[in-house]
Design an enzyme around this catalytic site. Structure first.
Site, PDB file in Angstrom:
ATOM      1  N   GLU A  59     -52.980 -29.530 -14.229  1.00 26.44           N
ATOM      2  CA  GLU A  59     -52.503 -28.929 -12.982  1.00 26.44           C
ATOM      3  C   GLU A  59     -53.470 -27.835 -12.537  1.00 26.44           C
ATOM      4  O   GLU A  59     -53.952 -27.029 -13.339  1.00 26.44           O
ATOM      5  CB  GLU A  59     -51.125 -28.318 -13.234  1.00 26.44           C
ATOM      6  CG  GLU A  59     -50.519 -27.589 -12.045  1.00 26.44           C
ATOM      7  CD  GLU A  59     -49.148 -26.994 -12.356  1.00 26.44           C
ATOM      8  OE1 GLU A  59     -48.429 -26.627 -11.416  1.00 26.44           O
ATOM      9  OE2 GLU A  59     -48.791 -26.903 -13.562  1.00 26.44           O
ATOM     10  N   LYS A  99     -46.720 -31.323  -5.105  1.00 23.42           N
ATOM     11  CA  LYS A  99     -45.585 -30.874  -5.904  1.00 23.42           C
ATOM     12  C   LYS A  99     -44.392 -30.591  -4.994  1.00 23.42           C
ATOM     13  O   LYS A  99     -44.488 -29.815  -4.041  1.00 23.42           O
ATOM     14  CB  LYS A  99     -45.983 -29.619  -6.685  1.00 23.42           C
ATOM     15  CG  LYS A  99     -45.011 -29.181  -7.759  1.00 23.42           C
ATOM     16  CD  LYS A  99     -45.630 -28.038  -8.577  1.00 23.42           C
ATOM     17  CE  LYS A  99     -44.759 -27.633  -9.753  1.00 23.42           C
ATOM     18  NZ  LYS A  99     -45.414 -26.566 -10.562  1.00 23.42           N
ATOM     19  N   CYS A 128     -46.004 -30.642 -13.761  1.00 19.16           N
ATOM     20  CA  CYS A 128     -45.343 -29.561 -14.494  1.00 19.16           C
ATOM     21  C   CYS A 128     -43.813 -29.682 -14.420  1.00 19.16           C
ATOM     22  O   CYS A 128     -43.260 -30.693 -14.821  1.00 19.16           O
ATOM     23  CB  CYS A 128     -45.851 -28.211 -13.985  1.00 19.16           C
ATOM     24  SG  CYS A 128     -45.796 -26.884 -15.212  1.00 19.16           S
TER      25      CYS A 128
END
Length: 316
Positions: A46, A133, A178
């Site tokens: 990430e 995200k 994540c």
């Protein structure tokens, strides 16, 4: 075993928010994965491009912002990249030169807003997709915008079998960043599209992360490739915030890695690693997915659509 490809996760970090140095590091590690391990697919962490600003507060308080925080955001905004851009062109060039499919976490700049994004780069077609995200975690919401349903790709990719050169292996590749992995309905969406290689760019270095990755692999009957950053204070600019400003040390760990690769039956194939820079590689036998779905298909025979219904809004 003929239905097999070889894939790697890269444990490394951004080079002091320096784009040129980080792209050089990307090329070095991708070439190493290809030349040493024969990797056909690599996953980077990430925010590998653009950086993850661990310990930064941007001087924010409820109801107040400061000029110092705004100036810090300028630096971070400038470190991000547009998609597409010369930076993504460089990534595509390396992908083409090595024949390696790349999944990478980047900080995307779109006019005034930053997004935590994963890009998919094909060695033949170049940049083929991106995923933003959906929900930044906690204080990340100060600096990153939210993605939407229009960037939830599952990318179809054909590889040459790593064990039988005349055989073509068809795969479906997704990326979940994540703590998005703790959104059950997002996982369900990717399962419903048949993801087989479930890529996880992350900076979560907690001991519990391995358990999460093993659960998702077992639940989704997919390969999970989790790539985490490992970073120390020397990997950030000298004035970057740290956990203890009174005890600065170049070797103090900021992000502690823990990258790993897990099979569709929840078996750890490689890792977790805590090395400062590492490449983990495993053979992915796609037939293991079918072996797993024999007794568990979370969106098929082990679901109850008469009781539970799922709907996704994939419009912008």
């Amino acid at each position: 075993m003929a239905n097999t490809i070889r894939a790697s996760v890269i444990q490394s970090c951004t080079a002091r928010f320096n784009l040129s140095e980080t792209l050089d590091k990307f090329e070095k590690l991708t070439r190493l994965a290809k030349e040493r391990d024969g990797s056909q697919l690599v996953v980077f962490p990430e925010g590998f491009i653009g950086g993850y600003p661990k310990w930064s507060t941007f001087s924010c308080f409820v109801g107040e912002r400061t000029s110092e925080g705004r100036d810090e955001f300028i630096k971070y905004h400038n470190a991000a990249v547009e998609i597409p851009s010369p930076a993504t062109d460089r990534i595509a060039e390396v992908s083409k030169a090595t024949g390696v499919f790349v999944v990478m976490g980047v900080i995307e700049r779109d006019v005034g807003t930053l997004y935590c994004t994963a890009i998919f780069v094909d060695p033949v077609e170049g940049l083929v997709a991106k995923h933003r995200k959906l929900l930044p975690t906690a204080c990340e919401r100060l600096i990153w915008g939210q993605g939407d349903g229009s960037t939830l790709p599952v990318v179809a990719k054909k590889f040459q079998s790593s064990v039988e050169s005349t055989r073509t292996v068809e795969t479906k590749i997704s990326a979940t960043i994540c703590w998005e992995n703790y959104m059950p309905l997002l996982r369900t969406y990717y399962y419903s599209l048949g993801t087989q290689i479930y890529c996880v760019p992350t900076v979560d270095a907690r001991e519990t992360w391995e358990s999460s990755m093993r659960h998702i692999a077992f639940e989704g009957r997919c390969f999970v490739l989790s790539a985490c950053q490992f970073a120390t204070e020397k990997d950030y600019p000298p004035d970057h915030p740290v956990a203890d400003a009174s005890n600065r040390n170049p070797d103090n760990v900021m992000i502690n890695g823990g990258s790993l690769i897990v099979s569709p039956l929840g078996k750890v194939l490689a890792g977790p690693t805590r090395k400062p820079e590492d490449i983990l590689t495993a053979d992915l036998d796609l037939d293991d997915i079918v072996r797993g779905k024999f007794d568990l298909d979370a969106v098929g025979h082990y679901s109850r659509p008469d009781v539970f219904q799922f709907k996704a809004n994939i419009s912008p």
